[in-house]
Write a protein that holds these residues in place. Structure first.
Motif, short mmCIF file in Angstrom:
data_model
loop_
_atom_site.label_atom_id
_atom_site.label_comp_id
_atom_site.label_asym_id
_atom_site.label_seq_id
_atom_site.Cartn_x
_atom_site.Cartn_y
_atom_site.Cartn_z
N PRO A 26 41.72 43.55 32.04
CA PRO A 26 41.06 44.74 32.57
C PRO A 26 39.80 45.06 31.77
N GLU A 27 38.72 45.37 32.47
CA GLU A 27 37.45 45.67 31.80
C GLU A 27 36.60 46.55 32.70
N ASN A 28 36.18 47.69 32.16
CA ASN A 28 35.31 48.63 32.89
C ASN A 28 35.86 48.98 34.26
N GLY A 29 37.15 49.26 34.31
CA GLY A 29 37.77 49.70 35.55
C GLY A 29 38.03 48.59 36.56
N LYS A 30 37.77 47.36 36.18
CA LYS A 30 38.01 46.22 37.06
C LYS A 30 39.04 45.29 36.42
N LEU A 31 39.61 44.45 37.26
CA LEU A 31 40.62 43.51 36.79
C LEU A 31 40.12 42.09 37.04
N TYR A 32 40.26 41.24 36.02
CA TYR A 32 39.74 39.87 36.12
C TYR A 32 40.86 38.86 35.88
N ASN A 33 40.75 37.77 36.60
CA ASN A 33 41.63 36.61 36.43
C ASN A 33 40.93 35.68 35.44
N VAL A 34 41.51 35.50 34.25
CA VAL A 34 40.77 34.81 33.19
C VAL A 34 41.63 33.75 32.51
N MET A 35 40.92 32.86 31.79
CA MET A 35 41.54 31.98 30.81
C MET A 35 41.15 32.49 29.44
N ALA A 36 42.14 32.82 28.62
CA ALA A 36 41.91 33.26 27.25
C ALA A 36 41.94 32.04 26.34
N ALA A 37 40.89 31.87 25.54
CA ALA A 37 40.80 30.74 24.62
C ALA A 37 41.01 31.24 23.20
N PHE A 38 41.94 30.62 22.49
CA PHE A 38 42.21 31.07 21.12
C PHE A 38 42.60 29.89 20.24
#
Length: 642
Positions: free
Chosen positions: A92-104
């Motif tokens: 979630p970012e700035n009131g929107k929702l994103y489908n993401v790949m988190a890299a760590f």
């Protein structure tokens, strides 16, 4: 990771729908397992942390909050994991929702890559829940378990570069991005990415797996990259869809590994990023490099020796299988069509071949017969000349005669002993001195005979020398080195052997088949020294080394430009149990010495067709100064340890 090898893993864990706690536990378990197996790049499916099939639950605060907390725990769990890990999640970012790949990696979130192309057809309604991401990166905040808040890049144009293996540059895209007309991976590769990862949740319907495979393999070919594809499997909701876990790892158009469908598993593969970087250097249509707008993130991996995948002993030879015969036919057709064009252009209705009963002249004869057939010329227009001299044995002589008659060529015997002896007298050469002059005088006399007879007939001399001999300089300058068209110029010795065997098995003529099989059993020899008790005394491979080793060296020198150290390592792996390390080392030294010193012969080669990925024509694939210094290569070879 030494020599550019990197082990990667595509991981499909057990999950539960809308249970990020359980899913995180499974991801950690599989992440640890893959790391223990040496996987330095790990890719998990799209939205695997909450599960892809949550539907409108994605809009529930509880799921969003819990997924974010489990991501923090997951990142922290990677502190002692020597890998770069990609996990699909919601952001979630700035009131929107994103489908993401988190890299760590090593307990730190390095970047968040959003999906750009959201499907909104069939059973997929991602626009209902998610917002498409942007290419341009912005910084977003991430709070770790200790309460530390730091900024990470959020956007597709982010690349991860390994500081211990600079050629390892990783870019990411998400599922549908690959299916779009302009996938983000195109930009990633042009910016420098050698490995593309894709976390996906592609459902299964009849026939889709083959198309999905073609996309992955094709993209790796177009972008000259490694491609690691991890997709959802069992555990996702089956309300309307089924997911098969068809994980794949591809490299430059080759599928290295693929998971068995309908089971959750870890799929491993080993990529060679140095090879990929070398391919791009050779290919001038790849590029130009465009890094504008990209954010580069460094990560570190321990520099360890990666176990090698299975290495083929004969990289020039098509792998066994249904396509092998088709490849052999294709090679023979390329050779024959090259000669056909030359015969047409010169209006020659005759071809002259020096037939020795050895492998190379045998293949040249078979190819010439095909060329004549394609021109509807009678095969008796092929003049096969056998020229016995001091080293000729009855075995090779008889095979030459049988083969020539079997293919319908005219056979002529022109002994050259007296001519060579006369030449020896002219130049003051003692016949008892079996030196290089003794040998080369015979080879040059044979070439003179072939050229002059071709002039008498208005014909064309067909060369017989192969690619391996050209690499080693194992040819008499202006002797067998010369012809009017060299049909075998692009065919290495190991492949010559397979083509002759294939011809024997498919010819349908018992006499020809028996002769061809005996040629295959005959030691490779120029037959320039007198036989011992009627048997061949001069065996080429005793002098220059096994052709299977030299062809192996040649392939990796020409195709990828690998260093001697890397080629030696590959050869030890490929020929383990066949040759001692000391033997491989001996002949790789000889290869480099001869390859550099004999370039002057290759600088004035006759025309001949390229048939495979590499060649030595000075007009095409290989343009090397005849006086290039070999010192830095030989210094490295000398430093190698058995």
């Amino acid at each position: 990771m030494q020599n550019g090898f990197i082990k990667v893993a595509a991981v499909t864990p057990e999950i539960r729908v809308a249970d990020p706690v359980f899913n995180r536990e499974q991801i950690v378990e599989q992440m640890t397992k893959a790391a223990a197996k040496g996987a330095k790049i790990q890719v998990f499916p799209e939205l695997v942390l909450p599960s892809y099939t949550c539907g409108d639950l994605f809009l529930q605060d509880k799921l969003l909050t819990e997924t974010g907390e489990q991501l923090r725990i997951l990142v922290d769990a990677s502190r002692d994991v020597d890998a770069l890990v990609f996990v699909g999640t919601i952001w979630p970012e700035n009131g929107k929702l994103y489908n993401v790949m988190a890299a760590f990696s090593r307990g730190e979130l390095l970047g968040v890559i959003p999906k750009i192309h959201l499907p909104n057809y069939g059973e997929f309604y991602e626009h209902r829940h998610f917002t498409p991401g942007n290419r341009q990166c912005v910084d977003v905040e991430f709070a770790d378990l200790d309460g530390n808040v730091y900024l990470v890049p959020f956007g597709t144009d982010v690349l991860f570069q390994c500081d211990t293996l600079k050629a390892l540059v990783v870019g990411a895209e998400v599922c549908e991005d690959l299916w779009a007309p302009q996938p983000p991976s195109i930009h990633h590769a042009l910016a420098g990415a050698t490995v593309i990862i894709n976390g996906s949740a592609s459902n299964e319907v009849v026939g889709k797996s083959a198309y999905r495979r073609s996309l992955v393999v094709g993209q790796s070919a177009r972008l000259m990259c490694g491609y690691v594809y991890a997709t959802s499997g069992q555990g996702e909701s089956t309300t309307d869809l089924v997911f098969s876990g068809q994980n794949m790892i591809a490299e430059n158009g080759t599928l290295l590994a693929e998971a068995k469908r309908f089971r959750n598993s870890i799929t491993y593969g080993t990529l060679d990023v140095e090879k990929l970087a070398g391919e791009r250097r050779r290919n001038t249509s790849f590029g130009p490099m465009d890094q504008e707008g990209y954010e580069w993130i460094d990560f570190s991996l321990d520099l360890e020796e990666t176990s090698l995948p299975k290495i083929s002993k004969a990289p020039f030879v098509p792998a066994r299988g249904e396509e092998q015969a088709e490849r052999f036919e294709e090679i023979l057709s390329i050779q024959a069509m090259g000669l056909k064009k030359r015969l047409e252009h010169t209006r020659c209705r005759h071809a002259v071949i020096g037939i020795s009963g050895g492998l190379d002249s045998t293949l040249a004869l078979l190819v010439t017969a095909r060329a004549f057939d394609s021109l509807d010329l009678p095969r008796d227009g092929i003049l096969a000349i056998t020229m016995p001299c001091f080293g000729t044995t009855d075995r090779t002589y008889q095979n030459a005669c049988v083969m020539s008659k079997a293919v319908g060529a005219e056979l002529r015997e022109i002994p050259i002993r007296d001519s060579v002896r006369s030449h020896f007298q002219d130049i003051g050469q003692e016949e008892s001195v079996h030196d290089v002059t003794y040998e080369n005088a015979q080879a040059r006399e044979r070439t003179q005979v072939l050229m002059d007879v071709a002039n008498q007939l208005g014909g064309l001399v067909v060369g017989t020398g192969d690619l391996s001999e050209l690499a080693l300089g194992w040819a008499t300058y202006n002797g067998d080195h010369m012809s009017m068209y060299g049909v075998n110029a692009g065919v290495p010795k190991t492949l010559v052997r397979h083509l002759v065997r294939y011809s024997a098995e498919t010819c349908g003529d018992p006499a020809l088949r028996d002769a061809l099989m005996d040629v295959l059993d005959t030691p490779v020899s120029p037959e320039l020294l007198p036989p011992e008790e009627g048997q061949i005394s001069q065996k080429t491979e005793d002098l220059v080394g096994p052709y299977e080793l030299h062809d192996f060296f040649l392939y990796y020198v020409l195709r990828y430009g690998f260093s001697p150290e890397k080629i030696y390592r590959l050869a030890k792996a490929a020929f383990a149990g066949d040759y001692e390390d000391a033997v491989i080392l001996k002949w790789i030294k000889n290869f480099y010495r001869r390859f550099f010193s004999q370039q002057f012969k290759r600088s004035c080669l006759p025309d001949g067709p390229k048939v495979g990925a590499v060649g030595l024509s000075p007009r095409g694939d290989w343009r090397m100064p005849s006086d290039a210094c070999s010192r830095i290569w030989l210094d490295e070879v000398e430093s190698l340890q058995e």
